[in-house]
Design a protein around this motif. Structure first.
Motif, PDB file in Angstrom:
ATOM      1  N   VAL A 318      22.152 -14.640  -2.325  1.00 20.29           N
ATOM      2  CA  VAL A 318      23.366 -15.453  -2.426  1.00 20.29           C
ATOM      3  C   VAL A 318      23.675 -16.119  -1.088  1.00 20.29           C
ATOM      4  N   ILE A 319      23.453 -15.424   0.022  1.00 26.21           N
ATOM      5  CA  ILE A 319      23.664 -16.043   1.341  1.00 26.21           C
ATOM      6  C   ILE A 319      22.771 -17.269   1.485  1.00 26.21           C
ATOM      7  N   ARG A 320      21.518 -17.150   1.052  1.00 28.53           N
ATOM      8  CA  ARG A 320      20.626 -18.317   1.131  1.00 28.53           C
ATOM      9  C   ARG A 320      21.131 -19.456   0.256  1.00 28.53           C
ATOM     10  N   GLU A 321      21.645 -19.107  -0.905  1.00 35.42           N
ATOM     11  CA  GLU A 321      22.204 -20.138  -1.786  1.00 35.42           C
ATOM     12  C   GLU A 321      23.355 -20.873  -1.106  1.00 35.42           C
ATOM     13  N   VAL A 322      24.262 -20.117  -0.503  1.00 41.12           N
ATOM     14  CA  VAL A 322      25.427 -20.715   0.147  1.00 41.12           C
ATOM     15  C   VAL A 322      24.993 -21.623   1.293  1.00 41.12           C
ATOM     16  N   ASP A 323      23.935 -21.241   1.994  1.00 43.92           N
ATOM     17  CA  ASP A 323      23.464 -22.016   3.132  1.00 43.92           C
ATOM     18  C   ASP A 323      22.575 -23.184   2.728  1.00 43.92           C
ATOM     19  N   GLY A 324      22.368 -23.367   1.430  1.00 45.83           N
ATOM     20  CA  GLY A 324      21.546 -24.473   0.973  1.00 45.83           C
ATOM     21  C   GLY A 324      20.069 -24.267   1.212  1.00 45.83           C
ATOM     22  N   GLU A 325      19.643 -23.031   1.443  1.00 45.94           N
ATOM     23  CA  GLU A 325      18.237 -22.746   1.648  1.00 45.94           C
ATOM     24  C   GLU A 325      17.534 -22.546   0.310  1.00 45.94           C
ATOM     25  N   ALA A 326      16.250 -22.791   0.313  1.00 45.31           N
ATOM     26  CA  ALA A 326      15.471 -22.533  -0.892  1.00 45.31           C
ATOM     27  C   ALA A 326      15.451 -21.040  -1.185  1.00 45.31           C
ATOM     28  N   PRO A 327      15.562 -20.663  -2.433  1.00 47.27           N
ATOM     29  CA  PRO A 327      15.507 -19.227  -2.748  1.00 47.27           C
ATOM     30  C   PRO A 327      14.137 -18.650  -2.425  1.00 47.27           C
ATOM     31  N   TRP A 328      14.129 -17.388  -2.035  1.00 49.32           N
ATOM     32  CA  TRP A 328      12.870 -16.687  -1.855  1.00 49.32           C
ATOM     33  C   TRP A 328      12.271 -16.389  -3.226  1.00 49.32           C
ATOM     34  N   ARG A 329      10.971 -16.156  -3.225  1.00 52.72           N
ATOM     35  CA  ARG A 329      10.309 -15.882  -4.491  1.00 52.72           C
ATOM     36  C   ARG A 329      10.695 -14.501  -4.999  1.00 52.72           C
ATOM     37  N   ALA A 330      10.842 -14.380  -6.290  1.00 48.40           N
ATOM     38  CA  ALA A 330      11.212 -13.110  -6.902  1.00 48.40           C
ATOM     39  C   ALA A 330       9.957 -12.315  -7.232  1.00 48.40           C
ATOM     40  N   ILE A 331       9.956 -11.061  -6.828  1.00 42.80           N
ATOM     41  CA  ILE A 331       8.894 -10.129  -7.198  1.00 42.80           C
ATOM     42  C   ILE A 331       9.504  -9.123  -8.165  1.00 42.80           C
ATOM     43  N   GLU A 368      12.761  -0.375 -13.233  1.00 39.89           N
ATOM     44  CA  GLU A 368      12.408  -1.757 -12.906  1.00 39.89           C
ATOM     45  C   GLU A 368      13.232  -2.269 -11.733  1.00 39.89           C
ATOM     46  N   PHE A 369      12.665  -3.246 -11.021  1.00 34.84           N
ATOM     47  CA  PHE A 369      13.383  -3.849  -9.900  1.00 34.84           C
ATOM     48  C   PHE A 369      12.977  -5.306  -9.764  1.00 34.84           C
ATOM     49  N   THR A 370      13.848  -6.045  -9.099  1.00 33.13           N
ATOM     50  CA  THR A 370      13.529  -7.390  -8.629  1.00 33.13           C
ATOM     51  C   THR A 370      13.916  -7.465  -7.166  1.00 33.13           C
ATOM     52  N   ILE A 371      12.991  -7.947  -6.357  1.00 34.84           N
ATOM     53  CA  ILE A 371      13.268  -8.127  -4.940  1.00 34.84           C
ATOM     54  C   ILE A 371      12.712  -9.477  -4.516  1.00 34.84           C
ATOM     55  N   HIS A 372      13.320 -10.097  -3.520  1.00 32.57           N
ATOM     56  CA  HIS A 372      12.951 -11.445  -3.120  1.00 32.57           C
ATOM     57  C   HIS A 372      12.217 -11.410  -1.784  1.00 32.57           C
TER      58      HIS A 372
END
Length: 864
Positions: A318-331, A368-372
């Motif tokens: 979410v911090i990356r979203e707010v800063d207008g950065e591209a999201p990291w890839r989801a694993i 299960e998990f999701t991490i970026h």
């Protein structure tokens, strides 16, 4: 909240160095310009009520602001210390909900109201989820925050724009900051101003705008006096981008607080904020500050709070979203145990190729998990779960978006603990120490290991527990405090069948008629403790305490409902207490005390800007007529009352802060008699010598069960029965006032006079000597060496222990001690102290065994 003097001085030093080269507030004068036409009335206020339907914000695609007029709009935060009430304010959109406190005295450390109470995620139904673990933030300019004169809705959001709540008032000193670091911050600001809490539609960010009106003819130079005092330690873990969950260093772009499903990060939109110090639950950062010329109005965007989750990883995204950065890839992945079964609640840590900590998350109920991860980097994902073999992790390349993380095969230890006499299950402490311990967990992971080589330190309420361990050899210690023998055994654990440990524990110390308590125990309702309340109850009862107590800082917290919920009513009775925590002249246990949910801090007496005598009188006048315990009276900082009041043992007097209108001295704070002989014990003896029949108790001041036990030492109070469920708070008060109390740090000492007089009672005799019958008891694993006889503050005799009088594992020693009557005195007194050699290992390594009685008083029938 123990605040060591060295840390206070260090904080002052940090702030002073940060201010070097600036004029600071100390160069300012306080003259008001006759030419300045600015007025606080120029600061706009809004509507007192705001939007009529704040919970409709999601459906309307708006952000809305409203004063709470309907209790149905309230969703209390998860910890529940700072409660949301009607009259508070709600800012809400489709993503986050923020509750702002109304004016007036406030719970916590800021006192002024107008504070954030909760930052919560909004569910699909448009309502807050109740996942907030937000604590409190002191947003200071110098040592001041705004004391609200009005809180209104400046914009209710109905036009589709921002929703804004304005807190208008005057900057005033916060007692906590004033007393801790005020000397480093110069003159007072005392300017009119406001905070605007701003929420845009569909935004995860709460913006805080600051307004400050300088109506004087002086420069307000606060370029290094902008403070962020975070009190989130007890419910959230602090993290930063560069250090992970390790302590930050220097300036940071943001600081995150991770509590699980929904979290938040705090930052300044102007400059990095600089980590200064962490002490007693306060995590203090310094901002860039501001400069306001004479007779000007200053407005700026002051702070942003970003809400997001789940877990730290979700917040980072979410911090990356707010800063207008591209999201990291989801694993996406799964964590499996050695048999291939999915594991719920397992940690997954992410490291970059250099081993730098990047992120973490936890698995769901299906493992299960999701991490970026950074789009073009290979990362290592490391699973972790208490008791499972340590994993080296799995490398995941930049073209891979799935991962399976598996632990090696594990073993199990199954413990069944019972009372050897009744064969009933009993609460116990279970310690597991691997012969070959795993490497320590890196600090950046934010997962704390047990100490002293322990893998598990488990508190079972029933005596039955199954613990996961790596295959191999493990030492297992099963115990129930100082009155029971323990089981200390070594087992070989494989991956096929649980290692069974049957632990019948024999009670070998007889404390008939006495019930024991630790009157100084903290939970996560204290700013400087992380221990959940249930964990603290289990710990106290497993270590043999009959009357579990909570004494949280400035919060009245009742343990008895939890005792009942854990099924321990037949074994324990919860007693509600409080640590009255002043910042300048001491800390005090107040008991018994009942919660008052409609009062400040759940009924904690308000001591601020009152002198000790007035506070003591106020406490004694409460309906419970509680007793006052002087906690850690000779603590090395301002939290030691006898130091602050400059108590003189020779005269029995002190400075203007001294009042003797308290009831009990905590003579032993996580320490022994000998360790306190020259300070708190000498103070206690002074009071006795001046004719004050002062009770002494011993307590642990426990904040973390991981670091130390509760009940070392403990105070055992005579009730004439062994049924904790029969103890009501007023009965504890009466029993303490009867003064039949002994202190045990593993050794139990009791005494009777020639006619059966008990501890705390008085004897008048025509004899030249009085014969006292003294009993010393310990378990077989505690080594007692001698009995010390102390008459009128002086050691008159030291007696080696003779033969053990009873067969079996317990040890019992009996003495008849003849004490001379000093006929020149109107009253004599005697206490008995037993000491031991070695320590309390294997239960509590490093703790010195001791036991002590309160006085019996005696005099000649011809004495003046």
């Amino acid at each position: 909240m123990r605040i060591p003097k060295t840390l206070i001085l260090c904080t002052v030093f940090v702030l002073s160095v940060a201010a070097c080269g600036d004029s600071g507030t100390g160069d300012n004068n306080n003259n008001t310009s006759l030419l300045c036409q600015l007025s606080p009335d120029d600061i706009q206020t809004g509507d007192p009520d705001g939007h009529a339907d704040p919970l409709g914000a999601m459906a309307a695609g708006e952000a809305r602001a409203a004063r709470i007029s309907d209790p149905g709009w309230i969703v209390q935060p998860a910890p529940g210390r700072q409660q949301i009430r009607e009259g508070d304010f709600l800012l809400i959109n489709s993503r986050i909900a923020v509750y702002i406190e109304s004016g007036g005295l406030s719970d916590g450390y800021a006192r002024f109201g107008g504070e954030i109470l909760s930052i919560d995620e909004v569910g699909a139904d448009g309502r807050p989820k109740g996942q907030s673990h937000y604590g409190e933030t002191l947003m200071g300019i110098a040592a001041e925050m705004i004391n609200p004169e009005s809180i209104t809705v400046l914009q209710d959001g109905s036009d589709g724009g921002d929703a804004v709540v304005r807190v208008k008032g005057t900057y005033e000193q916060i007692p906590f900051l004033r007393d801790m670091v005020g000397a480093a911050l110069g003159a007072e600001v005392e300017m009119p101003g406001y905070y605007d809490f701003i929420l845009e539609p569909d935004s995860p960010v709460l913006k805080i705008r600051l307004g400050l009106m300088n109506t004087s003819d002086r420069h307000l130079d606060m370029q290094r006096y902008e403070l962020y005092g975070f009190f989130h330690f007890n419910h959230s873990q602090m993290a930063t981008e560069r250090k992970g969950f390790d302590r930050p260093a220097g300036g940071v772009d943001w600081v995150a607080f991770d509590s699980g499903e929904f979290n938040f990060a705090w930052r300044s939109p102007n400059d990095p904020i600089t980590f200064a110090i962490e002490m007693s639950g306060l995590q203090l950062f310094i901002g860039g500050g501001l400069l306001v010329p004479p007779c000007t109005f200053h407005e700026r965007d002051h702070a942003e709070i970003i809400g997001g989750g789940p877990q730290y990883d979700g917040l980072r995204e979410v911090i990356r979203e707010v800063d207008g950065e591209a999201p990291w890839r989801a694993i996406d992945g799964v964590v499996l145990d050695g048999a291939g079964a999915p594991m719920a609640d397992a940690w997954v840590h992410e490291l970059d190729p250099d081993g730098q900590y990047l992120s973490r998350t936890r698995t769901n109920g299906a493992g299960e998990f999701t991490i970026h991860a950074p789009p073009d980097e290979t990362v290592t994902l490391v699973p972790q779960f208490l008791g499972y073999p340590v994993s080296d992790g799995v490398e995941v390349g930049p073209s891979t978006d799935e991962a399976t993380l598996s632990f090696a095969a594990h073993g199990m230890i199954h413990v069944t603990a019972t009372d050897a006499s009744t064969l009933d299950g009993i609460p116990v402490r279970i310690q597991v120490i691997p012969t070959n311990p795993a490497p320590a967990t890196p600090d950046s992971y934010g997962v704390e290991d047990e100490l002293r080589g322990r893998l598990h330190q488990h508190f079972s309420a029933t005596g039955d527990a199954t613990l996961i361990v790596p295959p191999g050899e493990h030492r297992v210690i099963v115990s129930r405090g100082y009155e029971y023998e323990l089981v200390d055994t070594t087992v070989q654990v494989d991956t096929t069948t649980p290692a069974e440990i049957v632990a019948p524990l024999l009670r070998s110390v007889d404390t008939t008629g006495y019930l024991c308590a630790d009157f100084h125990v903290h939970t996560h309702f204290s700013a400087d403790s992380k221990d959940p309340v249930e964990h603290k109850i289990r710990g106290q009862v497993a270590d043999g305490l009959d009357l579990p107590v909570f004494s949280d800082h400035e919060w009245v917290n009742a343990p008895q409902p939890l005792v009942a919920a854990l099924g321990l009513e037949g074994l324990a009775k919860g007693i509600t207490s409080l640590e009255l925590t002043t910042f300048v002249w001491g800390h005090f246990g107040i008991l018994p005390l009942e919660p008052r949910p409609d009062e400040l801090n759940n009924g904690a007496p308000d001591w601020v800007d009152r002198n000790p005598g007035d506070v003591f009188a106020m406490v004694h006048d409460l309906p419970e007529q509680p007793l006052i315990i002087v906690n850690h009276p000779r603590d090395g900082s301002l939290t030691g009352y006898f130091n602050s009041a400059d108590y003189d043992r020779e005269t029995g007097e002190g400075n203007e802060l001294f009042s003797d209108e308290f009831d009990i001295i905590e003579g032993f704070n996580n320490s022994s008699f000998d360790a306190n002989r020259d300070d708190s014990v000498a103070d206690w003896f002074s009071f006795l010598e001046f004719g004050r029949e002062m009770i002494v108790v011993g307590s642990s001041d426990n904040h973390f069960l991981r670091l130390a036990p509760t009940g070392y030492p403990r105070s055992c109070v005579h009730f004439g029965h062994d049924d904790p469920s029969a103890v009501e708070p007023y009965l504890l008060r009466e029993a303490l006032l009867e003064r039949d109390v002994f202190v045990s740090g593993g050794i139990y000492v009791n005494v009777e006079g020639p006619a059966g007089e008990r501890i705390g009672e008085s004897i008048t005799t025509g004899d030249a000597t009085v014969a006292f019958a003294v009993t010393v008891q310990t378990t077989s694993w505690i080594h007692t060496t001698e009995l010390e006889v102390i008459v009128n503050g002086e050691t008159t005799e030291t007696l080696p222990l003779g033969p053990d009088l009873e067969p079996g594992p317990g040890q019992r020693y009996e003495f008849v001690v003849a004490v001379d009557v000093d006929q020149a005195r109107s009253r004599n007194w005697v206490v008995f102290h037993a000491r031991g050699e070695n320590d309390l290992a294997p239960l509590h390594p490093g703790k010195t065994p001791f036991g002590l009685t309160n006085p019996i008083y005696f005099a000649s029938d011809g004495a003046p």
